[in-house]
Write a protein that holds these residues in place. Structure first.
Motif, PDB file in Angstrom:
ATOM      1  N   PRO A 105       0.940  -1.225   0.034  1.00 31.28           N
ATOM      2  CA  PRO A 105       0.109   0.045  -0.004  1.00 31.28           C
ATOM      3  C   PRO A 105       1.018   1.264  -0.054  1.00 31.28           C
ATOM      4  CG  PRO A 105       0.051  -0.865   2.258  1.00 31.28           C
ATOM      5  CD  PRO A 105       0.967  -2.110   1.284  1.00 31.28           C
ATOM      6  N   THR A 106       0.285   2.294  -0.781  1.00 33.71           N
ATOM      7  CA  THR A 106       1.062   3.474  -0.612  1.00 33.71           C
ATOM      8  C   THR A 106       0.019   4.685  -0.264  1.00 33.71           C
ATOM      9  OG1 THR A 106       0.746   3.963  -2.949  1.00 33.71           O
ATOM     10  CG2 THR A 106       2.773   2.787  -2.519  1.00 33.71           C
ATOM     11  N   LEU A 107       0.342   5.753   0.063  1.00 27.22           N
ATOM     12  CA  LEU A 107      -0.312   7.046   0.404  1.00 27.22           C
ATOM     13  C   LEU A 107      -1.244   7.379  -0.712  1.00 27.22           C
ATOM     14  CD1 LEU A 107       2.239   9.097   2.508  1.00 27.22           C
ATOM     15  CD2 LEU A 107       0.105   8.012   3.428  1.00 27.22           C
ATOM     16  N   ARG A 108      -0.622   7.283  -1.953  1.00 21.34           N
ATOM     17  CA  ARG A 108      -1.375   7.644  -3.102  1.00 21.34           C
ATOM     18  C   ARG A 108      -2.549   6.669  -3.438  1.00 21.34           C
ATOM     19  NH1 ARG A 108       2.538   8.253  -8.096  1.00 21.34           N
ATOM     20  NH2 ARG A 108       3.172  10.079  -6.984  1.00 21.34           N
ATOM     21  N   ASP A 109      -2.197   5.205  -3.185  1.00 24.32           N
ATOM     22  CA  ASP A 109      -3.133   4.268  -3.465  1.00 24.32           C
ATOM     23  C   ASP A 109      -4.758   4.534  -2.773  1.00 24.32           C
ATOM     24  OD1 ASP A 109      -1.502   3.019  -5.425  1.00 24.32           O
ATOM     25  OD2 ASP A 109      -0.645   1.499  -3.999  1.00 24.32           O
ATOM     26  N   PHE A 110      -4.275   4.878  -1.207  1.00 25.58           N
ATOM     27  CA  PHE A 110      -5.391   4.735  -0.532  1.00 25.58           C
ATOM     28  C   PHE A 110      -6.140   6.250  -0.631  1.00 25.58           C
ATOM     29  CE2 PHE A 110      -3.420   1.617   2.155  1.00 25.58           C
ATOM     30  CZ  PHE A 110      -4.336   0.970   2.291  1.00 25.58           C
ATOM     31  N   GLU A 111      -5.417   7.292  -0.968  1.00 23.35           N
ATOM     32  CA  GLU A 111      -5.924   8.607  -0.954  1.00 23.35           C
ATOM     33  C   GLU A 111      -6.265   9.034  -2.294  1.00 23.35           C
ATOM     34  OE1 GLU A 111      -4.333  11.459   1.883  1.00 23.35           O
ATOM     35  OE2 GLU A 111      -3.468   9.710   3.191  1.00 23.35           O
ATOM     36  N   HIS A 112      -6.074   8.334  -3.541  1.00 24.63           N
ATOM     37  CA  HIS A 112      -6.155   8.755  -4.931  1.00 24.63           C
ATOM     38  C   HIS A 112      -5.973   9.987  -5.128  1.00 24.63           C
ATOM     39  CE1 HIS A 112      -8.546   4.885  -4.391  1.00 24.63           C
ATOM     40  NE2 HIS A 112      -9.086   5.381  -3.504  1.00 24.63           N
ATOM     41  N   THR A 113      -4.492  10.441  -4.758  1.00 22.75           N
ATOM     42  CA  THR A 113      -4.053  11.770  -4.976  1.00 22.75           C
ATOM     43  C   THR A 113      -3.796  11.939  -6.540  1.00 22.75           C
ATOM     44  OG1 THR A 113      -2.028  11.298  -4.442  1.00 22.75           O
ATOM     45  CG2 THR A 113      -3.372  12.548  -2.509  1.00 22.75           C
ATOM     46  N   ASP A 114      -3.702  10.914  -7.287  1.00 21.49           N
ATOM     47  CA  ASP A 114      -3.335  10.919  -8.602  1.00 21.49           C
ATOM     48  C   ASP A 114      -4.394  11.109  -9.807  1.00 21.49           C
ATOM     49  OD1 ASP A 114      -3.942   8.366  -7.844  1.00 21.49           O
ATOM     50  OD2 ASP A 114      -2.170   7.691  -9.201  1.00 21.49           O
ATOM     51  N   GLN A 115      -5.638  11.253  -9.129  1.00 26.77           N
ATOM     52  CA  GLN A 115      -6.830  11.056  -9.683  1.00 26.77           C
ATOM     53  C   GLN A 115      -7.346  12.262 -10.225  1.00 26.77           C
ATOM     54  OE1 GLN A 115      -8.265   7.672 -10.672  1.00 26.77           O
ATOM     55  NE2 GLN A 115      -6.475   7.289  -9.947  1.00 26.77           N
ATOM     56  N   TYR A 116      -6.709  13.425 -10.116  1.00 26.98           N
ATOM     57  CA  TYR A 116      -7.407  14.734 -10.086  1.00 26.98           C
ATOM     58  C   TYR A 116      -7.080  15.265 -11.533  1.00 26.98           C
ATOM     59  CZ  TYR A 116      -8.854  14.662  -5.327  1.00 26.98           C
ATOM     60  OH  TYR A 116      -9.512  14.467  -4.015  1.00 26.98           O
ATOM     61  N   LEU A 117      -7.824  16.109 -12.102  1.00 24.22           N
ATOM     62  CA  LEU A 117      -7.391  16.803 -13.337  1.00 24.22           C
ATOM     63  C   LEU A 117      -6.657  17.862 -13.064  1.00 24.22           C
ATOM     64  CD1 LEU A 117     -11.083  16.416 -15.248  1.00 24.22           C
ATOM     65  CD2 LEU A 117      -9.114  15.064 -15.103  1.00 24.22           C
ATOM     66  N   THR A 118      -5.946  18.540 -13.900  1.00 18.40           N
ATOM     67  CA  THR A 118      -5.340  19.973 -13.957  1.00 18.40           C
ATOM     68  C   THR A 118      -6.415  20.939 -14.234  1.00 18.40           C
ATOM     69  OG1 THR A 118      -4.661  19.778 -16.252  1.00 18.40           O
ATOM     70  CG2 THR A 118      -3.180  18.797 -14.839  1.00 18.40           C
ATOM     71  N   PRO A 119      -6.161  22.214 -13.953  1.00 14.15           N
ATOM     72  CA  PRO A 119      -7.033  23.199 -14.342  1.00 14.15           C
ATOM     73  C   PRO A 119      -7.216  23.137 -15.861  1.00 14.15           C
ATOM     74  CG  PRO A 119      -5.490  23.992 -12.669  1.00 14.15           C
ATOM     75  CD  PRO A 119      -5.222  22.824 -13.072  1.00 14.15           C
ATOM     76  N   GLU A 120      -6.292  23.093 -16.547  1.00 13.99           N
ATOM     77  CA  GLU A 120      -6.420  23.117 -18.178  1.00 13.99           C
ATOM     78  C   GLU A 120      -7.342  22.170 -18.582  1.00 13.99           C
ATOM     79  OE1 GLU A 120      -3.202  25.441 -16.261  1.00 13.99           O
ATOM     80  OE2 GLU A 120      -3.486  23.268 -16.326  1.00 13.99           O
ATOM     81  N   GLU A 121      -7.184  20.807 -18.013  1.00 18.32           N
ATOM     82  CA  GLU A 121      -8.087  19.715 -18.414  1.00 18.32           C
ATOM     83  C   GLU A 121      -9.565  20.050 -18.205  1.00 18.32           C
ATOM     84  OE1 GLU A 121      -4.842  15.888 -18.201  1.00 18.32           O
ATOM     85  OE2 GLU A 121      -5.600  16.712 -16.373  1.00 18.32           O
TER      86      GLU A 121
END
Length: 465
Positions: free
Chosen positions: A428-444
């Motif tokens: 497990p990693t912090l990113r896996d549990f908190e899904h911090t890599d799932q967000y879009l950029t403002p431009e997207e």
């Protein structure tokens, strides 16, 4: 005419308090309410250390959102990953992974916070958080697994030393309660392992600050420090982690600690959703809002809870903001709901003012430190106040019954120290549990809403749900 649509993002203390107030205040048909959350429960976050230590079951702190008899809110199972305040569209990633655009008339941003991390070598791979229910349940499994594996390892070996070495980073409430609760778990469990000596188990609490829980004041901070050290937890203040490896942790003072369990609770930062708005932010990335919780320059948008820097008018309004605590979040949720209703009905909005009622810290067993209404308590009285406060704050009778039953059963029967084995093969990693890599950029986000407007103008409506 179509009913105004109110979209509430987040089912934490702030979001749920807002939804409940809206359901009780709005007339049937006056507005449509949507709640965006990945899970149909409200997590009672302050009790997570007790889940990790096995005092409470995971279900007891997951308060169902579907028990209300006034339930008129439509729950959207997913997380908001972007907001375009000009187009008044919230982009939602459903639990299936599908992205959908949700228009709104009024938006309540209460996405909470994520664990604050730093660019420390090895932290992303080896650090474990205490921010979600899955993290707490997995951490309990992991700690018990280390005892099992250490019992099977050769006495005096490097493997046994690293498996019995535990490091918690963060001397705030979460870190202190986590270290205290899990230390009790290991010391109670070691009696079931005849090949292990409790003196082989080492717990370290590390924090860069010079004091433990400074918000409690010097006296109670020292009292908590004394409790931890009396239990054998080594507390290192004024230092942090320089490097994390699979079998050891290097501190900034040069010490290398054998460790296969690094628990990272060194503060929180606002949800990455905040960055997609392009609005002004303050400390820890929190949205700057007015005293009535509105986001400046974003029509119809309110922000509260851990994601917002709400002016603390109760302290004199000298630029201070409300701390990210449950008592403020719940009350802000109610004020946000009242202000949305006031906007719909054309009445004046009100400002958020609340004087802090105090802080409570449960250190497990008969230990605790609390300051209710400015009164310093320690020991059993402090723990009784802490548990009484948490019990009273639980939202449903079912949750209160489960928690009280768990407390009584644990006090009478103890723990069997059973691990479930969930996610054993996936580190497990912090990113896996908190899904911090799932967000879009403002431009997207802007590109997506612009494409949606083109589709609409061409007569090809994109599905919204």
């Amino acid at each position: 005419m179509a009913r105004p649509r109110i979209v509430v993002v987040g089912a934490g203390f702030a979001g749920v308090a807002c939804v409940r107030r809206l359901e009780r205040t709005l007339k049937p048909g006056e507005a449509e309410i949507l709640l965006v959350t990945p899970s149909s429960y409200q997590l009672y976050l302050p009790l997570l250390p007790q889940v990790a230590s096995g005092v409470l079951t995971p279900q007891s702190v997951a308060v169902s959102l579907r028990r209300s008899r006034r339930h008129r809110t439509r729950i959207v199972p997913g997380g908001a990953v972007g907001v375009d305040t000009r187009a008044k569209v919230c982009v939602i990633r459903k639990i299936t992974g599908e992205l959908v655009d949700q228009p709104y008339d009024h938006l309540v941003l209460a996405p909470g916070s994520v664990t604050r991390t730093f660019d420390i070598p090895g932290l992303a791979e080896h650090g474990r958080g205490m921010k979600t229910l899955a993290e707490a349940a997995h951490l309990r499994d992991h700690v018990i697994a280390q005892l099992d594996l250490a019992d099977a390892a050769a006495p005096g070996s490097a493997e046994r030393a690293s498996r019995l070495g535990f490091v918690v980073v963060g001397g705030g409430y979460a870190g202190t309660e986590t270290a205290a609760s899990l230390e009790r778990l290991t010391m109670n469990a070691v009696g079931r392992y005849p090949r292990l000596d409790r003196r082989e188990i080492s717990w370290h609490l590390v924090d860069v600050a010079p004091k433990l829980m400074p918000e409690l004041g010097d006296r109670l901070g020292r009292a908590a420090l004394d409790v931890l050290r009396r239990r054998g937890i080594e507390v290192s203040l004024g230092t942090s982690v320089a490097k994390a490896g699979p079998e050891d942790v290097t501190l900034t003072d040069g010490r290398v600690l054998p460790c296969r369990t690094l628990i990272w609770t060194a503060g929180v930062a606002a949800s990455p959703l905040v960055a997609t708005l392009g609005a002004e932010t303050a400390k820890s990335g929190r949205l700057v809002v007015t005293a009535d919780l509105r986001v400046p320059g974003a029509e119809g948008a309110f922000a509260l809870g851990d994601a917002a820097a709400v002016p603390d008018l109760a302290t004199g309004g000298d630029g201070t903001v409300c701390p990210p605590t449950a008592q403020h979040a719940m009350r802000q949720g109610k004020v946000a709901a009242d202000n949305i209703v006031a906007t719909l009905r054309g009445t004046p909005l009100r400002r958020y003012v609340h004087k802090d009622l105090g802080l409570v810290v449960d250190l497990g067993g008969r230990d605790g430190v609390s300051r209710p209404l400015g009164i310093d308590l320690r020991g059993m009285p402090a723990q009784a106040v802490a548990r009484g406060y948490h019990w009273a704050a639980l939202r449903t009778g079912a949750a209160k019954t489960r928690v009280m039953t768990n407390w009584l059963l644990n006090a009478v029967a103890g723990d069997d120290f059973v691990r479930t084995g969930f996610q054993t093969n996936k580190p497990p990693t912090l990113r896996d549990f908190e899904h911090t890599d799932q967000y879009l950029t403002p431009e997207e986000v802007r590109a997506r809403t612009a494409a949606d407007q083109v589709d609409r103008s061409g007569g090809r409506d994109r599905p919204q749900q």
